[in-house]
Write a protein that holds these residues in place. Structure first.
Motif, short mmCIF file in Angstrom:
data_model
loop_
_atom_site.label_atom_id
_atom_site.label_comp_id
_atom_site.label_asym_id
_atom_site.label_seq_id
_atom_site.Cartn_x
_atom_site.Cartn_y
_atom_site.Cartn_z
N ILE A 1 -11.10 2.80 -12.48
CA ILE A 1 -9.95 2.80 -11.58
C ILE A 1 -9.16 1.55 -11.93
O ILE A 1 -9.72 0.45 -11.94
CB ILE A 1 -10.41 2.75 -10.11
CG1 ILE A 1 -10.90 4.14 -9.69
CG2 ILE A 1 -9.29 2.27 -9.20
CD1 ILE A 1 -11.26 4.27 -8.24
N LYS A 2 -7.88 1.74 -12.23
CA LYS A 2 -7.06 0.56 -12.55
C LYS A 2 -6.23 0.22 -11.31
O LYS A 2 -5.68 1.11 -10.67
CB LYS A 2 -6.13 0.89 -13.72
CG LYS A 2 -5.35 -0.32 -14.19
CD LYS A 2 -4.38 0.04 -15.29
CE LYS A 2 -3.23 0.84 -14.73
NZ LYS A 2 -2.18 1.15 -15.69
N SER B 1 -11.34 13.35 -6.91
CA SER B 1 -10.12 14.04 -6.47
C SER B 1 -9.04 13.07 -6.01
O SER B 1 -8.07 13.46 -5.36
CB SER B 1 -10.46 15.01 -5.33
OG SER B 1 -11.08 14.26 -4.29
N MET B 2 -9.22 11.81 -6.35
CA MET B 2 -8.25 10.80 -5.90
C MET B 2 -6.90 10.98 -6.64
O MET B 2 -6.88 11.16 -7.85
CB MET B 2 -8.85 9.42 -6.24
CG MET B 2 -8.00 8.26 -5.84
SD MET B 2 -8.86 6.71 -6.31
CE MET B 2 -7.54 5.53 -5.99
N PRO B 3 -5.80 10.93 -5.90
CA PRO B 3 -4.50 10.91 -6.59
C PRO B 3 -4.15 9.46 -6.94
O PRO B 3 -4.89 8.54 -6.62
CB PRO B 3 -3.53 11.44 -5.53
CG PRO B 3 -4.16 11.02 -4.22
CD PRO B 3 -5.65 10.93 -4.43
N ARG C 1 -7.23 8.93 6.63
CA ARG C 1 -8.62 8.44 6.58
C ARG C 1 -9.62 9.57 6.27
O ARG C 1 -10.62 9.37 5.60
CB ARG C 1 -8.98 7.72 7.87
CG ARG C 1 -8.75 6.21 7.75
CD ARG C 1 -9.35 5.45 8.89
NE ARG C 1 -8.61 5.76 10.09
CZ ARG C 1 -7.46 5.18 10.43
NH1 ARG C 1 -6.93 4.26 9.64
NH2 ARG C 1 -6.84 5.51 11.52
N LYS C 2 -9.30 10.77 6.79
CA LYS C 2 -10.17 11.91 6.54
C LYS C 2 -10.13 12.33 5.06
O LYS C 2 -11.15 12.66 4.46
CB LYS C 2 -9.66 13.09 7.39
CG LYS C 2 -10.76 13.82 8.13
CD LYS C 2 -10.16 14.69 9.16
CE LYS C 2 -10.85 16.04 9.19
NZ LYS C 2 -10.16 16.95 10.10
N THR C 3 -8.94 12.29 4.50
CA THR C 3 -8.79 12.75 3.11
C THR C 3 -9.25 11.70 2.11
O THR C 3 -9.79 12.02 1.05
CB THR C 3 -7.30 13.12 2.83
OG1 THR C 3 -6.80 13.83 3.95
CG2 THR C 3 -7.16 13.95 1.59
N PHE C 4 -8.99 10.43 2.45
CA PHE C 4 -9.34 9.35 1.50
C PHE C 4 -10.24 8.33 2.19
O PHE C 4 -9.86 7.17 2.37
CB PHE C 4 -8.06 8.66 0.98
CG PHE C 4 -7.01 9.61 0.49
CD1 PHE C 4 -7.21 10.33 -0.68
CD2 PHE C 4 -5.84 9.80 1.21
CE1 PHE C 4 -6.23 11.22 -1.14
CE2 PHE C 4 -4.86 10.69 0.76
CZ PHE C 4 -5.07 11.40 -0.41
N PRO C 5 -11.48 8.74 2.57
CA PRO C 5 -12.32 7.85 3.36
C PRO C 5 -12.73 6.59 2.61
O PRO C 5 -13.08 5.58 3.22
CB PRO C 5 -13.56 8.71 3.67
CG PRO C 5 -13.56 9.78 2.63
CD PRO C 5 -12.13 10.03 2.27
N MET D 1 -2.81 1.86 -7.47
CA MET D 1 -4.14 2.19 -7.98
C MET D 1 -4.10 3.53 -8.68
O MET D 1 -3.40 4.44 -8.21
CB MET D 1 -5.09 2.38 -6.79
CG MET D 1 -5.88 1.20 -6.44
SD MET D 1 -6.93 1.62 -5.07
CE MET D 1 -6.95 0.04 -4.25
N MET D 2 -4.82 3.62 -9.77
CA MET D 2 -4.93 4.91 -10.46
C MET D 2 -6.26 5.53 -10.09
O MET D 2 -7.22 4.82 -9.79
CB MET D 2 -4.96 4.70 -11.98
CG MET D 2 -3.96 3.76 -12.54
SD MET D 2 -2.28 4.34 -12.45
CE MET D 2 -2.42 5.93 -13.18
N PRO D 3 -6.38 6.86 -10.13
CA PRO D 3 -7.71 7.48 -9.98
C PRO D 3 -8.56 7.15 -11.20
O PRO D 3 -8.04 6.59 -12.17
CB PRO D 3 -7.37 8.98 -9.94
CG PRO D 3 -6.07 9.10 -10.64
CD PRO D 3 -5.32 7.81 -10.44
#
Ligand SMILES: Cc1cc2nc3c(=O)[nH]c(=O)nc-3n(C[C@H](O)[C@H](O)[C@H](O)COP(=O)(O)OP(=O)(O)OC[C@H]3O[C@@H](n4cnc5c(N)ncnc54)[C@H](O)[C@@H]3O)c2cc1C
Length: 418
Positions: A297-298, A254-256, A130-134, A284-286
């Protein structure tokens, strides 16, 4: 007379053309229609491809060891193909695979396959996730494995272009056409060869033919006496536009890539046809730049619809029109998977997946002169180069993979059962 004629200039076929022309003096041709400029109800086109897009997830880690190894061997060659062709297609942005709880069977198999194939991953507990991908709304007990190297996304159009560019430089003849018919003939010296006739009437003779025709394999007379066992699964993805103007949107840079398999979050607006299931599988793609210069985002839900496509008319209709109602439901579902993000615009796109009952591609011979490399199962973009290498080798020299040949054996349906 060609030594090898490869039919289907998509992801596997284009890679096969490069491999077939790599080391020897083989005379090779690759036949297949290029991507159509537009898809519409009124056109005559009925053969499409599964690579008409800007992004496909690539990863070394998989819950299936065969797929993990096919991917790893392919990924190792990406940089070399990019450098030699001058065409960039690989973005190493990483990939995170998530499930719910420490007992997630999905994550257990991901971890086990990672250990078996020496892939390093970083484990995330719920707090760290949750911290990394809020911006991602995930179940409270989420757990995940992140791969930062040898994972991310490839541009499938560019990969096809790079493979074809190298194949062509190495002497492959590229023919932009649909093959209408393939048949075995007897040459004047008593040996067998293959005759290939295209929709526009071109006739080619080759000692051997490799079919890499994906979901469209049964829509022409390529092997009319055999019915391969596979299903054509319609897929729908949404493209959500990101404009990076707000701080919330900037976090997405910075989403993977993201794959989730497990029970849905209570707030996810899961589509009606997905409601009965205990688990949801989504990807999901960044944000990726598309040809209209916008970032999207796909996202998609795997195998969400209770329909399978059978005839070429049904497949054409799916490619040309899709299903607006399903598209709108998916948009709503995807929006509900984000915290604090409002997308600027939405659109959806359709495609088809060729699914085999073994879950693996068929890399096999119908007869000595005719082979197949089909059955991507929605996973072959990342692995097309190794699938192609194995198939070309099988046709020209013999089985040269350390993966067991029986994992790729084709299955057919007895004609009397049709
Ligand atoms: C929405 C979606 C998302 C996906 N996401 C991923 C992902 O994230 N990661 C991943 O690894 N994979 C993904 N895949 C799967 C991947 O795109 C496919 O597995 C891959 O494209 C299969 O390659 P292929 O060469 O078998 O088929 P294709 O790439 O479809 O190529 C087949 C080619 O054969 C040609 N052809 C067919 N019939 C004839 C004929 N009679 N004559 C001449 N040519 C013919 C077609 O025109 C086509 O170009 C996804 C697929 C879809 C649909």
């Amino acid at each position: 007379m060609y030594d090898l004629c490869i039919i289907g200039a998509g992801m596997i076929g284009s890679s096969a053309a490069r491999h077939a022309t790599l080391f020897s003096n083989n005379k090779v041709c690759l036949i297949g229609p290029s991507e159509p400029k537009e898809r519409s109800k009124g056109n005559n086109r009925d053969i499409y491809g599964a690579y008409y897009d800007e992004a496909r997830i690539t990863r070394s880690c998989s819950s299936d060891v065969i797929w993990a190894k096919l991917a790893q061997k392919s990924i190792r060659r990406y940089k070399d193909i990019e450098n030699k062709s001058g065409i960039k297609f690989y973005n190493e942005v990483g990939n995170i695979m998530a499930g719910a709880g420490s007992n997630s069977s999905f994550l257990k198999s991901v971890r086990s396959a990672a250990i078996q194939s020496n892939v390093e991953t970083e484990s995330f507990d719920a707090e760290m996730f949750r911290k990394t991908f809020p911006y991602l709304k995930v179940p409270d007990n989420v757990q995940a494995e992140l791969e930062t190297t040898n994972a991310g996304f490839i541009n499938p159009r560019k990969l096809v272009e790079a493979e074809q560019t190298l194949a062509s430089q190495q002497g492959c003849t590229l023919i932009d056409d649909v093959v209408h018919k393939v048949e075995r003939i007897v040459c004047s010296d008593g040996t067998y060869a293959m005759k290939v006739v295209t929709d526009s009437g071109i006739c080619i003779n080759a000692r051997k033919v490799l079919l890499a025709t994906g979901a469209f394999t049964s829509f022409r007379q390529l092997v009319p006496y055999l019915k391969f066992d596979f299903q054509i699964i319609p897929t729908l993805v949404v493209l959500a536009e990101v404009d990076f103007s707000t701080d919330a949107m900037k976090q997405l840079r910075s989403m993977p890539c993201f794959i989730y398999e497990g029970p849905p979050h209570k707030d996810w607006k899961i589509m009606d046809y997905d409601k009965g299931r205990q688990e949801t599988s989504l990807f999901m793609m960044p944000p990726v730049k598309y040809p209209d210069d916008k970032y999207y985002i796909k996202a998609g839900i795997l195998d969400p619809f209770p329909v399978k496509l059978i005839s070429k008319e049904e497949v054409k209709q799916w490619y040309d029109e899709g299903n607006k109602v399903m598209g709108e439901h998916l948009m709503e579902a995807v929006q509900s998977m984000f915290n604090g993000i409002q997308f600027k615009s939405w659109r959806f796109d359709t495609c088809c997946i060729m699914q085999t009952p073994t879950g693996h591609p068929y890399i096999d011979k119908v007869q000595d002169q005719l082979g197949i490399a089909i059955g991507g199962n929605g996973r072959a973009a990342k692995s097309c180069d190794e699938i192609a290498r194995i198939a070309v080798s099988m046709m020209l020299y013999g089985w040269t993979s350390d993966l067991p040949q029986q994992a790729f054996t084709m299955r057919t349906i007895h004609m009397s059962k049709l």
